[in-house]
Enzyme design. Structure first.
Site, PDB file in Angstrom:
ATOM      1  N   ASP A 197       2.693  21.272 -14.745  1.00 35.26           N
ATOM      2  CA  ASP A 197       1.360  20.820 -15.181  1.00 35.26           C
ATOM      3  C   ASP A 197       1.385  20.505 -16.677  1.00 35.26           C
ATOM      4  O   ASP A 197       0.822  19.507 -17.124  1.00 35.26           O
ATOM      5  CB  ASP A 197       0.297  21.900 -14.913  1.00 35.26           C
ATOM      6  CG  ASP A 197      -0.508  21.628 -13.648  1.00 35.26           C
ATOM      7  OD1 ASP A 197       0.073  21.061 -12.695  1.00 35.26           O
ATOM      8  OD2 ASP A 197      -1.705  21.985 -13.611  1.00 35.26           O
ATOM      9  N   ASP A 243       5.486  25.774 -11.422  1.00 36.48           N
ATOM     10  CA  ASP A 243       4.095  25.371 -11.223  1.00 36.48           C
ATOM     11  C   ASP A 243       3.430  25.147 -12.573  1.00 36.48           C
ATOM     12  O   ASP A 243       2.785  24.121 -12.811  1.00 36.48           O
ATOM     13  CB  ASP A 243       3.360  26.472 -10.437  1.00 36.48           C
ATOM     14  CG  ASP A 243       1.901  26.130 -10.200  1.00 36.48           C
ATOM     15  OD1 ASP A 243       1.620  24.964  -9.857  1.00 36.48           O
ATOM     16  OD2 ASP A 243       1.041  27.022 -10.373  1.00 36.48           O
ATOM     17  N   LYS A 252      13.181  34.190 -17.282  1.00 35.68           N
ATOM     18  CA  LYS A 252      12.606  35.260 -18.107  1.00 35.68           C
ATOM     19  C   LYS A 252      13.559  36.445 -17.974  1.00 35.68           C
ATOM     20  O   LYS A 252      13.174  37.563 -17.611  1.00 35.68           O
ATOM     21  CB  LYS A 252      11.179  35.581 -17.628  1.00 35.68           C
ATOM     22  CG  LYS A 252      10.399  36.506 -18.541  1.00 35.68           C
ATOM     23  CD  LYS A 252       9.963  35.854 -19.855  1.00 35.68           C
ATOM     24  CE  LYS A 252       9.338  36.879 -20.792  1.00 35.68           C
ATOM     25  NZ  LYS A 252       8.986  36.319 -22.115  1.00 35.68           N
ATOM     26  N   TYR A 311       5.567  33.421  -4.964  1.00 35.15           N
ATOM     27  CA  TYR A 311       4.678  32.675  -4.058  1.00 35.15           C
ATOM     28  C   TYR A 311       4.807  33.158  -2.614  1.00 35.15           C
ATOM     29  O   TYR A 311       3.843  33.131  -1.864  1.00 35.15           O
ATOM     30  CB  TYR A 311       5.028  31.185  -4.100  1.00 35.15           C
ATOM     31  CG  TYR A 311       4.198  30.380  -5.060  1.00 35.15           C
ATOM     32  CD1 TYR A 311       4.235  30.640  -6.423  1.00 35.15           C
ATOM     33  CD2 TYR A 311       3.387  29.340  -4.603  1.00 35.15           C
ATOM     34  CE1 TYR A 311       3.481  29.883  -7.308  1.00 35.15           C
ATOM     35  CE2 TYR A 311       2.635  28.580  -5.488  1.00 35.15           C
ATOM     36  CZ  TYR A 311       2.689  28.853  -6.841  1.00 35.15           C
ATOM     37  OH  TYR A 311       1.941  28.099  -7.693  1.00 35.15           O
ATOM     38  N   ASP A 344       8.687  31.234 -21.990  1.00 38.91           N
ATOM     39  CA  ASP A 344       7.697  31.096 -23.071  1.00 38.91           C
ATOM     40  C   ASP A 344       8.167  30.084 -24.104  1.00 38.91           C
ATOM     41  O   ASP A 344       7.407  29.226 -24.566  1.00 38.91           O
ATOM     42  CB  ASP A 344       7.361  32.467 -23.700  1.00 38.91           C
ATOM     43  CG  ASP A 344       8.589  33.297 -24.053  1.00 38.91           C
ATOM     44  OD1 ASP A 344       9.716  32.924 -23.668  1.00 38.91           O
ATOM     45  OD2 ASP A 344       8.409  34.336 -24.729  1.00 38.91           O
TER      46      ASP A 344
END
Ligand code: IPM
Ligand code: MG
Length: 362
Positions: free
Chosen positions: A250, A246, A190, A135, A222
């Site tokens: 959600d 992020d 990851k 970001y 994942d």
């Protein structure tokens, strides 16, 4: 106690108005000061985060934020887009620790797209690092490629990076939060592909040595996305970087039935915080008096607890929300057969009435 009120765009103004009503009925010595932010500030001052708004935010003990954004600003240069307001506030105030609880209210079990047995009783906390990662990482931009698959072609790039102290401080936040809950932290990375997240995993493991009473597990992002819909109750505290956080927050919010119910807090090292609903500005339903103000009202409760040292007042708001739900009132997003559909303003009024009742009862 000075609170900066930044309603923003879309439904932001409607839902923040209801939260302000709730704050006022508490009768505490707050100084509330409002300012424009996002698209609204761009229209009035030519910038989504004007100097005056930033200064107000910096000088406040806490910030109550609505939401920013509208498709009509998509064509603006990136620095002028509404989203830059929230990113700028996070950066300038150093709001690195983002708390996004995902709690399934028993009365709303039916509103989730998942089976009741998967989500009933769900109470997880996503802690998202908020000022680093891809970001904010430099360099970023557009250029002509000099290597890769298509040298000479136009390309764009961002930089994923984390420094050790950035990972350490968010890891401490996560372990300390877990101590007040079920003492389990899942660190999402990851590491199988990204150098940044192998480092993340190593640093979190190192910090964990100071918290032997908390269980730590590592999970690839994942797999975490899959486990969140398969068996979300296995999680307690999830800690992850800005980008993965992020996306996963959600996803987690939908487990609870309505993103319209979820508050969030973003704190800096001084416990100064920005409080906002987890949902966005929803321009499609703006101005219709149908948005759910409860996420913002619950964000105000989080603000009282975390930044203003008013835990009792926070409890009062949270019980009022519970009792309003128990009485069957629902905004459109959480409405189901057998419940009573109310508007944004009616929902705010109902919470105010429930608080007034507890105050007069003593
Ligand atoms: C969020 C939002 C923001 C983010 C946008 C509006 C910049 O999606 O708070 O999750 O990506 O962080
Ligand atoms: Mg988001």
């Amino acid at each position: 106690m000075k609170i900066a009120i930044l309603p923003g765009d879309g439904i932001g103004t409607e839902i923040v108005a209801e939260a302000v009503k709730v704050l006022k009925v508490l009768d505490l010595p707050f100084e509330l000061e409002s300012a424009l932010v996002g698209g609204a500030a761009y229209e009035a001052h030519g910038h989504p985060l004007p100097e005056s708004t930033l200064n107000l935010a910096k000088s406040a003990d806490a910030i109550l934020f609505g939401a920013v954004g509208d498709w009509k600003y998509d064509k603006l240069d990136r620095p002028l887009r509404p989203e830059q307001a929230i990113l700028g506030l996070r950066k300038h105030l150093g709001l690195f620790a983002n708390f996004r609880p995902a709690i399934c209210y028993e009365q709303l079990v039916g509103a989730s797209s998942l089976k009741p047995e998967i989500i009933s009783g769900l109470d997880i906390l996503i802690i998202r690092e908020l000022t680093g990662d891809i970001y904010f990482g430099q360099p970023r931009g557009r250029r002509v490629a000099t290597d890769g698959h298509f040298p000479g072609a136009e390309e764009a790039f961002d930089t994923m990076r984390y420094s050790k102290p950035e990972i350490e401080r968010i890891a401490h936040v996560a372990f300390q939060a877990a101590r007040k809950r079920n003492r389990k932290v899942t660190s999402v990375d990851k590491a199988n592909v990204l150098e940044t997240f192998q480092f993340w995993k190593d640093v979190v493991t190192e910090v964990h040595a100071q918290y032997p009473d908390v269980e730590l597990e590592h999970m690839y992002v994942d797999n975490a996305a899959m486990q969140l819909v398969r068996a979300p109750k296995k999680f307690d505290v999830v800690v992850t970087g800005n980008m993965f956080g992020d996306i996963l927050s959600d996803e987690a919010s939908m487990l609870t039935g309505s993103i319209g119910m979820l508050p969030s807090a973003s704190l800096n090292a001084k416990n100064q915080g920005l409080y906002e609903p987890s949902h966005g500005s929803a321009p499609d339903i703006a101005g219709k008096n149908i948005a759910n103000p409860l996420a913002t009202i619950l964000s105000a409760a989080m603000m009282l607890r975390f930044s203003l040292n008013q835990a009792q007042a926070a409890d009062r708001i949270e019980s009022a929300v519970q009792s309003v739900l128990a009485s069957g009132l629902r905004t459109a997003d959480i409405w189901s057969e057998g419940t009573t559909k109310v508007s944004t303003v009616q929902m705010g009024d109902a919470v105010v009435a429930a608080i007034t009742k507890t105050i007069t009862k003593g």
